[in-house]
Scaffold this active site. Sequence first.
Site, mmCIF file in Angstrom:
data_model
loop_
_atom_site.group_PDB
_atom_site.id
_atom_site.type_symbol
_atom_site.label_atom_id
_atom_site.label_comp_id
_atom_site.label_asym_id
_atom_site.label_seq_id
_atom_site.Cartn_x
_atom_site.Cartn_y
_atom_site.Cartn_z
ATOM 1 N N CYS A 27 -29.465 -19.831 -12.296
ATOM 2 C CA CYS A 27 -29.957 -19.197 -13.518
ATOM 3 C C CYS A 27 -30.282 -20.260 -14.569
ATOM 4 O O CYS A 27 -29.508 -21.203 -14.771
ATOM 5 C CB CYS A 27 -28.913 -18.229 -14.068
ATOM 6 N N CYS A 30 -27.508 -20.956 -17.221
ATOM 7 C CA CYS A 30 -26.118 -21.114 -16.815
ATOM 8 C C CYS A 30 -25.515 -22.384 -17.413
ATOM 9 O O CYS A 30 -26.008 -23.490 -17.185
ATOM 10 C CB CYS A 30 -25.993 -21.159 -15.294
ATOM 11 N N GLY A 75 -19.076 -20.521 -11.170
ATOM 12 C CA GLY A 75 -19.765 -20.366 -9.927
ATOM 13 C C GLY A 75 -19.886 -18.938 -9.443
ATOM 14 O O GLY A 75 -19.793 -17.994 -10.179
ATOM 15 N N ASP A 297 -13.061 -21.624 -21.097
ATOM 16 C CA ASP A 297 -14.167 -21.626 -20.150
ATOM 17 C C ASP A 297 -15.412 -22.295 -20.730
ATOM 18 O O ASP A 297 -16.200 -22.899 -20.006
ATOM 19 C CB ASP A 297 -14.485 -20.177 -19.757
ATOM 20 N N CYS A 338 -17.820 -18.715 -44.972
ATOM 21 C CA CYS A 338 -17.185 -17.725 -44.108
ATOM 22 C C CYS A 338 -15.917 -17.165 -44.753
ATOM 23 O O CYS A 338 -15.657 -15.957 -44.703
ATOM 24 C CB CYS A 338 -16.845 -18.336 -42.761
ATOM 25 N N CYS A 370 -24.709 -16.185 -37.344
ATOM 26 C CA CYS A 370 -24.131 -15.553 -38.525
ATOM 27 C C CYS A 370 -25.041 -14.474 -39.112
ATOM 28 O O CYS A 370 -24.595 -13.358 -39.407
ATOM 29 C CB CYS A 370 -23.828 -16.605 -39.587
#
Length: 412
Positions: A27, A30, A75, A297, A338, A370
């Site tokens: 992809c 990815c 994967g 991740d 923020c 944002c």
Amino acid sequence: MSSTFAPFARPLYIMVKSVGSVCNLACDYCYYLEKSNLYKDTSNHILSDELLEKFIKEYIESQTMPEVLFTWHGGETLMRPLSFYQKAMELQKKYAGGRRIDNCIQTNGTLLNDAWCEFFKQNNWLVGISIDGPQEFHDEYRKNKQGLPSFVKVMRGINLLKKHGVEWNALAVVNDFNADYPLDFYNFFKEIGCKYIQFTPIVERILNHNDGRHLATVQANESAKLADFSVSPKQWGNFICTIFDEWIKEDVGSVFIQLFDATLANWIGEQPGVCTMAKTCGHAGVMEFNGDVYSCDHYVFPEYKLGNIHSKSLVEMMYSERQQKFGQDKFTKLPSQCKSCDYLFACNGECPKNRFARTKDGEPGLNYLCQGYYQFFDHVAPYMDFMKKELLNKRAPSNVMDAVRNGEISKF
């Protein structure tokens, strides 16, 4: 079994990369394919049986809750044989110690067959399918290594899951192409009977390496440019507002969209069930095929490596000062814009990986999306207020649909 969108109640959560970054697709967007560059000297990027047993035993023993959730990720997870996951279940039963064990697995769906589906059904696994909407949208970026489209194979896999009665949900990436067609996108998922949907905005930056595949470290290299497939803040805001307007009229309580559920949770002061919208992070790590554990991740970079399970315990790594600081930095390092925002409670700055924009005063650390999120929260505020009131009065939040139909709430 509960949905993967359920709130994180566990103090220690580690996603397992059973095949590292190995995948049968390629992809365009990815972010994980390039992680193979971290392990160039290793030819076989798969989790060994020895490491599998060590991880399962230690992961179960590390939990303080009676339920334990294993999340298998890639994967492409189904590039490991079925026997690998059968072995995993045998080990889970061996070391369960009276705890309830649940499993969820993320897959692109192209390798599903009857045997896989029978296994998932018999063992009550939740299956997450990566699919980016109707065929035209999905095939734009999700092709195999030969450049061929994958939609037909994914739909074949979904139909097999449905045939066997497997619980499944969809992870749909929102990009520069499909973001302009929110209703086509949403209606597609309803048509295929998907009740649980996670819309993930793709935002990636690319370093100027020769191969063009190296994604930038979070909050790092100023020379990194935004990848063309990234969704724009305006697109993202329009996309989620348009889908929300459709959902609030007829689908509350029957279609569950992770962002909407997380927003309502924050509105009533509960944990949002997704780390990107939580005040702090750092509780959810990831373990690579060789036992290396990283902070997140999206942070599988050398500077965020916490150690290796062969030399450090999971508890030692995940409760380390370094990981605790990583989690707290999500809130403490927010720019002043923020911290003074009316909707800080609702987004908490979203994911730190997207904080590479600057505020109107030039301060770094603003989330790139944002503008889109602010548009969304401002748009949904009266509906969230209504659903909050219903929940506090122990009534169903789905009553909001009647209120919309009766004109009690109107922003359309």
